[in-house]
Design a protein around this motif. Sequence first.
Motif, short mmCIF file in Angstrom:
data_model
loop_
_atom_site.label_atom_id
_atom_site.label_comp_id
_atom_site.label_asym_id
_atom_site.label_seq_id
_atom_site.Cartn_x
_atom_site.Cartn_y
_atom_site.Cartn_z
N LYS A 24 0.15 8.67 -5.25
CA LYS A 24 -0.91 8.74 -4.25
C LYS A 24 -2.19 8.09 -4.79
O LYS A 24 -2.62 8.35 -5.91
N GLY A 25 -2.76 7.20 -3.98
CA GLY A 25 -4.01 6.55 -4.34
C GLY A 25 -3.85 5.23 -5.08
O GLY A 25 -4.81 4.47 -5.21
N VAL A 26 -2.64 4.92 -5.56
CA VAL A 26 -2.39 3.66 -6.28
C VAL A 26 -2.03 2.57 -5.26
O VAL A 26 -1.12 2.75 -4.45
N VAL A 27 -2.74 1.47 -5.30
CA VAL A 27 -2.57 0.40 -4.31
C VAL A 27 -1.63 -0.68 -4.84
O VAL A 27 -1.91 -1.28 -5.89
N PRO A 28 -0.53 -0.98 -4.15
CA PRO A 28 0.34 -2.09 -4.55
C PRO A 28 -0.41 -3.42 -4.48
O PRO A 28 -1.21 -3.65 -3.58
N GLN A 29 -0.14 -4.29 -5.46
CA GLN A 29 -0.76 -5.60 -5.51
C GLN A 29 0.28 -6.64 -5.92
O GLN A 29 1.17 -6.35 -6.73
N THR A 30 0.14 -7.85 -5.40
CA THR A 30 1.13 -8.88 -5.73
C THR A 30 1.19 -9.16 -7.23
O THR A 30 2.26 -9.46 -7.76
N GLN A 31 0.06 -9.07 -7.91
CA GLN A 31 0.05 -9.36 -9.34
C GLN A 31 0.84 -8.33 -10.16
O GLN A 31 1.17 -8.58 -11.31
N ASN A 32 1.15 -7.19 -9.55
CA ASN A 32 1.94 -6.17 -10.26
C ASN A 32 3.42 -6.53 -10.34
O ASN A 32 4.16 -5.93 -11.14
N VAL A 33 3.87 -7.46 -9.52
CA VAL A 33 5.31 -7.77 -9.46
C VAL A 33 5.60 -9.26 -9.65
O VAL A 33 6.76 -9.68 -9.59
N ARG A 34 4.60 -10.08 -9.87
CA ARG A 34 4.77 -11.54 -9.93
C ARG A 34 5.78 -11.94 -11.00
O ARG A 34 5.68 -11.56 -12.16
N GLY A 35 6.78 -12.72 -10.60
CA GLY A 35 7.80 -13.21 -11.52
C GLY A 35 8.90 -12.20 -11.83
O GLY A 35 9.81 -12.50 -12.61
N GLN B 31 6.99 -2.76 -5.24
CA GLN B 31 6.08 -1.62 -5.32
C GLN B 31 5.67 -1.23 -3.91
O GLN B 31 5.30 -2.10 -3.10
N ILE B 32 5.75 0.06 -3.61
CA ILE B 32 5.43 0.57 -2.27
C ILE B 32 4.39 1.68 -2.39
O ILE B 32 4.48 2.55 -3.26
N GLY B 33 3.39 1.65 -1.51
CA GLY B 33 2.38 2.69 -1.47
C GLY B 33 2.17 3.19 -0.05
O GLY B 33 2.37 2.44 0.91
N VAL B 34 1.79 4.45 0.09
CA VAL B 34 1.57 5.06 1.41
C VAL B 34 0.16 5.64 1.45
O VAL B 34 -0.28 6.30 0.50
N PHE B 35 -0.51 5.41 2.58
CA PHE B 35 -1.90 5.85 2.72
C PHE B 35 -2.14 6.43 4.10
O PHE B 35 -1.54 5.99 5.09
N GLU B 36 -3.02 7.41 4.15
CA GLU B 36 -3.42 7.97 5.44
C GLU B 36 -4.26 6.92 6.18
O GLU B 36 -5.09 6.24 5.59
#
Length: 349
Positions: free
Chosen positions: A281-292, A297-302
């Motif tokens: 909770k609260g962690v935002v997925p970003q493209t740079q986290n998975v590049r290559g 990565q999946i995140g859920v937000f209210e």
Amino acid sequence: MATKAKIAILGASGYTGADAVRLAARHPHVEITALTANTHAGKAMADVFPHFFMLDLPKLVAWESVDWSGLDTVFCGLPHGTTQEITAAVLAANPKIKILDMSADFRLRDGATYAEWYGHEHQAPELQKEAVYGLTEFYRKEITAARLVACPGCYPTATLLALVPIAKAGLIHAEDIIVDAKSGVTGAGRGLKQNTLFSEAGEGLSPYSIGKHRHAPEIEQEIGVAVGGKVTINFTPHLIPMARGELCTSYVRLKGATADDLRKALADAYRDEPFVHVAPKGVVPQTQNVRGSNYVQIGVFEDRIPGRAIVISTLDNLVKGSAGQAIQNMNLVLGYPETTGLEQIALFP
């Protein structure tokens, strides 16, 4: 298999084909035996992609000149509309071969839907019926026994991994899904197009295929399977000025659930999956986290709107969104550990 599997990669001069080469070249159980690219036939792979200078790869040839009889697996990285007859020819020459198709030609189960979205009748309808949809996390058992695997597109992979478990669990209204999707320019292919020139695509963000993108029916097909009915989604893709990467933001209406419920359902669904990770909770997925990498990565937000939530998913469009998923499926059909050759950590920065 005791000896290395012999593989061919069709369309090796495209971005997805090249990433299949990159990943397969360091796979411990396969040998790249043939590479095709009709427009570059006769060239060395390093002449087309200089970053392969250190590899001893076969020269590029026309697909018609390949001897299919001695091959175990074929990766198809050809544009949609070109794979159907080639696939039929390859299987006629070697019925035991395993085909990992990275094009869109066998993803849609319904022939009429294919004709509607791609503008022509399917040229290999019997093979279309045989093809297994290659979203590994959902169809692992079927893929293991398949001869023809239709690997999903990058947008459907990112969207479906985020939405299918929560739709299947009845936590969201499947008839009210809005997907805002963004992809790097490699998703448009390597061919010369005005809208992907640096001066056209750089320093800007542009939507395309608004209301009519060909990945929409693929997403609708699989969410429909999950909920047992016909589904129509609102899907808009955008081109972002970077080479690779993809991020999909899905807006959903809750069905007696909370954002925390969605996060828990996704975490439960992917608890044992090696490549799909649900962010805390609260962690935002970003493209740079998975590049290559082959990771998602999946995140859920209210949402600030009561009764709604936002689900964000990100992947590398050339790896888990294409060639990596094909390698993952190859591991299944050939009986290798599923993660073999795919455990690269993301490139950062």
